[in-house]
Design a protein around this motif. Structure first.
Motif, PDB file in Angstrom:
ATOM      1  N   VAL A  94     -51.964  52.387 -45.833  1.00 39.57           N
ATOM      2  CA  VAL A  94     -52.833  51.210 -45.829  1.00 39.57           C
ATOM      3  C   VAL A  94     -54.262  51.554 -45.385  1.00 39.57           C
ATOM      4  O   VAL A  94     -55.155  50.729 -45.499  1.00 39.57           O
ATOM      5  CB  VAL A  94     -52.188  50.095 -44.957  1.00 39.57           C
ATOM      6  CG1 VAL A  94     -52.539  50.245 -43.494  1.00 39.57           C
ATOM      7  CG2 VAL A  94     -52.556  48.721 -45.476  1.00 39.57           C
ATOM      8  N   THR A  95     -54.487  52.774 -44.893  1.00 37.85           N
ATOM      9  CA  THR A  95     -55.851  53.162 -44.526  1.00 37.85           C
ATOM     10  C   THR A  95     -56.262  54.406 -45.297  1.00 37.85           C
ATOM     11  O   THR A  95     -55.478  55.336 -45.452  1.00 37.85           O
ATOM     12  CB  THR A  95     -55.972  53.497 -43.022  1.00 37.85           C
ATOM     13  OG1 THR A  95     -55.118  54.593 -42.723  1.00 37.85           O
ATOM     14  CG2 THR A  95     -55.610  52.326 -42.154  1.00 37.85           C
ATOM     15  N   THR A 153     -57.866  47.364 -42.655  1.00 36.03           N
ATOM     16  CA  THR A 153     -58.127  46.350 -41.626  1.00 36.03           C
ATOM     17  C   THR A 153     -57.039  46.449 -40.564  1.00 36.03           C
ATOM     18  O   THR A 153     -55.932  46.929 -40.847  1.00 36.03           O
ATOM     19  CB  THR A 153     -58.089  44.913 -42.189  1.00 36.03           C
ATOM     20  OG1 THR A 153     -56.755  44.664 -42.648  1.00 36.03           O
ATOM     21  CG2 THR A 153     -59.070  44.726 -43.331  1.00 36.03           C
ATOM     22  N   TYR A 154     -57.370  45.977 -39.347  1.00 35.34           N
ATOM     23  CA  TYR A 154     -56.352  45.986 -38.288  1.00 35.34           C
ATOM     24  C   TYR A 154     -55.186  45.093 -38.659  1.00 35.34           C
ATOM     25  O   TYR A 154     -54.030  45.462 -38.481  1.00 35.34           O
ATOM     26  CB  TYR A 154     -56.961  45.541 -36.951  1.00 35.34           C
ATOM     27  CG  TYR A 154     -57.869  46.573 -36.336  1.00 35.34           C
ATOM     28  CD1 TYR A 154     -57.404  47.858 -36.075  1.00 35.34           C
ATOM     29  CD2 TYR A 154     -59.187  46.271 -36.003  1.00 35.34           C
ATOM     30  CE1 TYR A 154     -58.231  48.807 -35.519  1.00 35.34           C
ATOM     31  CE2 TYR A 154     -60.022  47.218 -35.440  1.00 35.34           C
ATOM     32  CZ  TYR A 154     -59.541  48.488 -35.198  1.00 35.34           C
ATOM     33  OH  TYR A 154     -60.352  49.436 -34.644  1.00 35.34           O
ATOM     34  N   TRP A 155     -55.484  43.878 -39.164  1.00 36.37           N
ATOM     35  CA  TRP A 155     -54.368  42.971 -39.449  1.00 36.37           C
ATOM     36  C   TRP A 155     -53.493  43.529 -40.558  1.00 36.37           C
ATOM     37  O   TRP A 155     -52.278  43.335 -40.554  1.00 36.37           O
ATOM     38  CB  TRP A 155     -54.865  41.549 -39.729  1.00 36.37           C
ATOM     39  CG  TRP A 155     -55.617  41.350 -41.022  1.00 36.37           C
ATOM     40  CD1 TRP A 155     -56.968  41.309 -41.188  1.00 36.37           C
ATOM     41  CD2 TRP A 155     -55.046  41.149 -42.322  1.00 36.37           C
ATOM     42  NE1 TRP A 155     -57.281  41.116 -42.504  1.00 36.37           N
ATOM     43  CE2 TRP A 155     -56.118  41.000 -43.227  1.00 36.37           C
ATOM     44  CE3 TRP A 155     -53.743  41.062 -42.823  1.00 36.37           C
ATOM     45  CZ2 TRP A 155     -55.933  40.790 -44.591  1.00 36.37           C
ATOM     46  CZ3 TRP A 155     -53.551  40.850 -44.178  1.00 36.37           C
ATOM     47  CH2 TRP A 155     -54.632  40.720 -45.048  1.00 36.37           C
ATOM     48  N   MET A 172     -58.289  54.687 -39.266  1.00 30.61           N
ATOM     49  CA  MET A 172     -57.020  55.418 -39.159  1.00 30.61           C
ATOM     50  C   MET A 172     -56.495  55.437 -37.723  1.00 30.61           C
ATOM     51  O   MET A 172     -57.265  55.466 -36.773  1.00 30.61           O
ATOM     52  CB  MET A 172     -57.213  56.858 -39.635  1.00 30.61           C
ATOM     53  CG  MET A 172     -57.400  56.975 -41.133  1.00 30.61           C
ATOM     54  SD  MET A 172     -57.758  58.674 -41.614  1.00 30.61           S
ATOM     55  CE  MET A 172     -57.769  58.497 -43.406  1.00 30.61           C
ATOM     56  N   THR A 173     -55.154  55.442 -37.595  1.00 29.53           N
ATOM     57  CA  THR A 173     -54.540  55.640 -36.281  1.00 29.53           C
ATOM     58  C   THR A 173     -54.374  57.149 -36.049  1.00 29.53           C
ATOM     59  O   THR A 173     -54.590  57.945 -36.964  1.00 29.53           O
ATOM     60  CB  THR A 173     -53.171  54.950 -36.205  1.00 29.53           C
ATOM     61  OG1 THR A 173     -52.358  55.476 -37.242  1.00 29.53           O
ATOM     62  CG2 THR A 173     -53.302  53.446 -36.377  1.00 29.53           C
ATOM     63  N   VAL A 225     -54.623  52.557 -29.899  1.00 35.28           N
ATOM     64  CA  VAL A 225     -54.427  51.694 -28.740  1.00 35.28           C
ATOM     65  C   VAL A 225     -54.433  50.227 -29.175  1.00 35.28           C
ATOM     66  O   VAL A 225     -53.553  49.440 -28.785  1.00 35.28           O
ATOM     67  CB  VAL A 225     -55.506  51.965 -27.661  1.00 35.28           C
ATOM     68  CG1 VAL A 225     -55.448  50.905 -26.565  1.00 35.28           C
ATOM     69  CG2 VAL A 225     -55.318  53.351 -27.068  1.00 35.28           C
ATOM     70  N   ILE A 226     -55.404  49.862 -30.017  1.00 34.97           N
ATOM     71  CA  ILE A 226     -55.490  48.466 -30.469  1.00 34.97           C
ATOM     72  C   ILE A 226     -54.222  48.067 -31.222  1.00 34.97           C
ATOM     73  O   ILE A 226     -53.587  47.045 -30.927  1.00 34.97           O
ATOM     74  CB  ILE A 226     -56.730  48.267 -31.370  1.00 34.97           C
ATOM     75  CG1 ILE A 226     -58.009  48.400 -30.536  1.00 34.97           C
ATOM     76  CG2 ILE A 226     -56.678  46.917 -32.095  1.00 34.97           C
ATOM     77  CD1 ILE A 226     -59.279  48.474 -31.365  1.00 34.97           C
ATOM     78  N   VAL A 227     -53.836  48.886 -32.194  1.00 32.88           N
ATOM     79  CA  VAL A 227     -52.664  48.558 -33.007  1.00 32.88           C
ATOM     80  C   VAL A 227     -51.415  48.489 -32.126  1.00 32.88           C
ATOM     81  O   VAL A 227     -50.596  47.572 -32.250  1.00 32.88           O
ATOM     82  CB  VAL A 227     -52.483  49.608 -34.134  1.00 32.88           C
ATOM     83  CG1 VAL A 227     -51.125  49.477 -34.790  1.00 32.88           C
ATOM     84  CG2 VAL A 227     -53.589  49.461 -35.163  1.00 32.88           C
ATOM     85  N   THR A 228     -51.266  49.441 -31.198  1.00 33.44           N
ATOM     86  CA  THR A 228     -50.077  49.477 -30.351  1.00 33.44           C
ATOM     87  C   THR A 228     -50.041  48.275 -29.409  1.00 33.44           C
ATOM     88  O   THR A 228     -49.000  47.616 -29.276  1.00 33.44           O
ATOM     89  CB  THR A 228     -50.043  50.784 -29.530  1.00 33.44           C
ATOM     90  OG1 THR A 228     -50.065  51.881 -30.437  1.00 33.44           O
ATOM     91  CG2 THR A 228     -48.802  50.862 -28.676  1.00 33.44           C
TER      92      THR A 228
END
Lengths: 309, 322
Positions: B260-261, B183-185, B267-268, B120-123
């Protein structure tokens, strides 16, 4: 566009001196567009060049130093058994998925092109898999294909057949991912073909019918040739997306059992077991060159399209 | 093969019927016109005609819909079954005692709630930034004077066709060098540049009437006011299309988050589903894996069901308009 611009330009000239106005517009343009353009340049274009550099290195991912080997990685790829296996898998996967989703998509489009109630719902339904996560979809189909507990094995057993070993047999693994990929993508082809069918000139169809052409002749001699721009558009976009297929292949065959296409092999070489960054980059460059050829065709097509319309 | 073509011919043979469908007067009109219309048409509701309509009209549609819907229904039903109902060769369609145990086990094996939050955050963050960037860039390309605009647009068009998969290795090295792994970024940043949204909105902005913007400019509105108070409010459907297609793309994105994770808490969902599949306790535990697949697939399916008009239009853009 031209009329919009000249209108705004003349409005500007009426107001102030042209020079300072142009300079200010340039700053506005950069303020608005530069962040996006810089991101595209840095994360889309720069990697293409960097990949070409990496592809000349014998370099283990994570290692501090690397040896320059020139075209060594390319020579290794094209002279090793990797090349026929990878290019073969890529070729079979691409031809089968593009052909399969276009032919089935056209059939579905033709049946969607009838004035029966419920067709809007059917149109949405067949398109739906196209927007779903390839990982989720691949997982669902992996269960269906399970040789013991899968729904497909149950169906085959009930007609007295044994389930093929979809997972263990490399040839069947490739067939399996092709089936799932076609299932996910044929709705896209169907909806695009449907739009093409609905924009066919009705007077031509009517004339063919009045001339006594039967339904099959009308389809193959009138409709299908008139659909050629749509067919060409779908051919190019499907080729491009097939060459990029990753999610379904990775989740269904995690170690690439007979399914090592260019994109998946590039991933496996760098991030799978081997950490061979230079070799992986070389495979990526081979893939990119293929995509470049497709893109060239696509751009020429866009041009042709303008003349056509 | 022959079934759908015959049906298509039915339509083509009598174009005069138009949207009137089987209305009797329309049918008579097409009959009067020529020898091609079959005699059966005289009685649109005759038994033979009805059977033919069902066979050629509904059967292919029904078949296509079932082929698409069955695997998804199977996923949902299986996720509600007990292990004993799944690890059996005696297959039942409906779960005897529907249970959410599979969801509970998926969530205890791997941090599924965290995957969901990460997705949700990434999207949300990724799509918001991408859409703003797309609107700004498209406005600049259409309404602001600048040299080389054609070349810039061509570069965006080409970027549209460069697959992100080809760029993962160099981007991975770059992000890893900045300590951006896990990281999220690090997940969001490399995908932020948007060629698709820019392209689609530019095509739309070109169709806006110049007179509206001229009027705004004569009223003294600067570029920013023209953008936010004139262009954006009248471009709702196009912006919605770009937003929805971007959301779908971000939610389903796989190869980059996968690379990247490697820590589960970052993880997504698609990456987390892979982790679930690889964990020993769920190998072959199809009920648990189907529960995971439901959580990945259903949110997008719901969005698609509600707003499919925009999504289909966006994804098939370029096919007819060129």
């Amino acid at each position: 566009m031209a009329s919009t611009m000249s209108a705004l330009d003349s409005a500007g000239r009426r107001g102030r001196a042209g020079g300072s106005r142009a300079r200010r517009d340039a700053w506005v343009f950069l303020a608005l567009a530069l962040p996006n353009l810089a991101l595209i340049a840095f994360f889309t274009y720069r990697p293409l060049l960097v990949n070409m550099y990496y592809s000349t290195l014998d370099w283990t991912l994570g290692a501090m130093d690397a040896t320059v080997v020139g075209f060594g990685n390319y020579v290794e790829f094209f002279t090793s058994p990797d090349a026929p296996a990878v290019l073969g898998a890529t070729g079979i996967f691409t031809v089968a998925t593009v052909g399969g989703s276009m032919v089935l998509g056209l059939l579905v489009a033709v049946s969607l092109n009838q004035k029966v109630p419920g067709r809007t719902l059917a149109r949405s339904a067949v398109f739906a898999p196209y927007v779903l996560s390839g990982v989720g979809v691949g997982m669902v189909w992996l269960f269906i294909f399970d040789p013991v507990y899968g729904a497909l094995s149950w169906v085959l057993r009930s007609v007295g057949m044994a389930s093929p070993q979809w997972i263990n047999d490399p040839k069947l693994s490739l067939v399996m991912v092709i089936i799932v990929y076609v299932w996910k993508n044929l709705g896209y082809c169907a909806v695009v073909y449907l739009a093409g069918l609905q924009s066919l000139p009705q007077d031509v169809m009517e004339a063919a019918a009045l001339d006594g052409a039967g339904p099959l002749r009308r389809f193959f001699l009138v409709s299908f040739p008139l659909l050629s721009p749509t067919t060409f558009f779908l051919l190019i976009t499907s080729l491009l997306s097939s060459l990029q297929a990753f999610d379904i292949i990775k989740i269904m065959t995690p170690t690439g059992n007979g399914t090592g296409t260019l994109i998946f092999e590039a991933y496996l070489q760098a991030f799978g077991a081997y950490n061979r960054a230079g070799y992986s980059a070389a495979i990526s460059v081979v893939l990119f060159v293929l995509l470049l050829i497709m893109t060239g065709l696509q751009l020429r097509f866009v041009e042709r399209k303008v003349h056509y319309a | 093969m022959s079934a759908p073509t015959t049906a298509a011919a039915g339509n083509a043979a009598s174009p005069a019927r138009g949207i009137a469908g089987n209305a009797p007067d329309a049918t008579n009109f097409s009959d009067a016109k020529g020898p091609v219309a079959p005699e059966r048409r005289e009685r649109p509701l005759s038994r033979a005609n009805l059977a033919r309509t069902l066979a050629t009209g509904y059967l292919p549609l029904l078949l296509a819909t079932v082929v698409v819907a069955a695997p998804l229904a199977w996923m949902v039903l299986s996720s509600l079954k007990s292990p004993g109902e799944i690890i059996t060769t005696d297959l039942t369609v409906l779960p005897r005692n529907p249970t959410l145990d599979n969801y509970a086990q998926a969530a205890t094996t791997v941090p599924f709630a965290r995957f969901f939050a990460n997705s949700v955050i990434v999207t949300v963050v990724g799509s918001t930034i991408k859409c703003v960037l797309a609107v700004l860039t498209a406005y600049a390309l259409v309404f602001v004077r600048f040299p080389f605009k054609r070349a810039i647009f061509l570069a965006i068009l080409v970027a549209l066709m460069v697959p992100p998969q080809v760029s993962v290795l160099p981007n991975y090295i770059f992000i890893a060098g900045l300590n951006g792994l896990n990281t999220y970024w690090g997940i969001i940043l490399p995908g932020l540049g948007t060629a698709f949204g820019t392209f689609l909105l530019r095509q739309h902005f070109l169709t806006l009437p110049a007179s509206i913007l001229e009027a705004a400019e004569i009223d003294g509105a600067g570029h920013f006011r023209r953008l936010w108070q004139v262009v954006v409010p009248i471009s709702g459907p196009s912006i919605a299309t770009v937003t929805l297609v971007t959301i779908v793309g971000e939610w389903n994105d796989y190869i980059w988050p996968l690379i990247v994770t490697d820590r589960p808490e970052m993880m997504t969902l698609p990456v987390g589903l892979t982790l679930l599949a690889n964990s020993d306790s769920t190998a072959q535990a199809w009920g648990v894996l189907m529960a995971g697949a439901v959580i990945v697939i259903i949110p997008i399916l719901v969005i698609f069901a509600a707003l499919q008009r925009f999504i289909v239009a966006g994804l098939t853009q370029g096919s007819v308009t060129g």
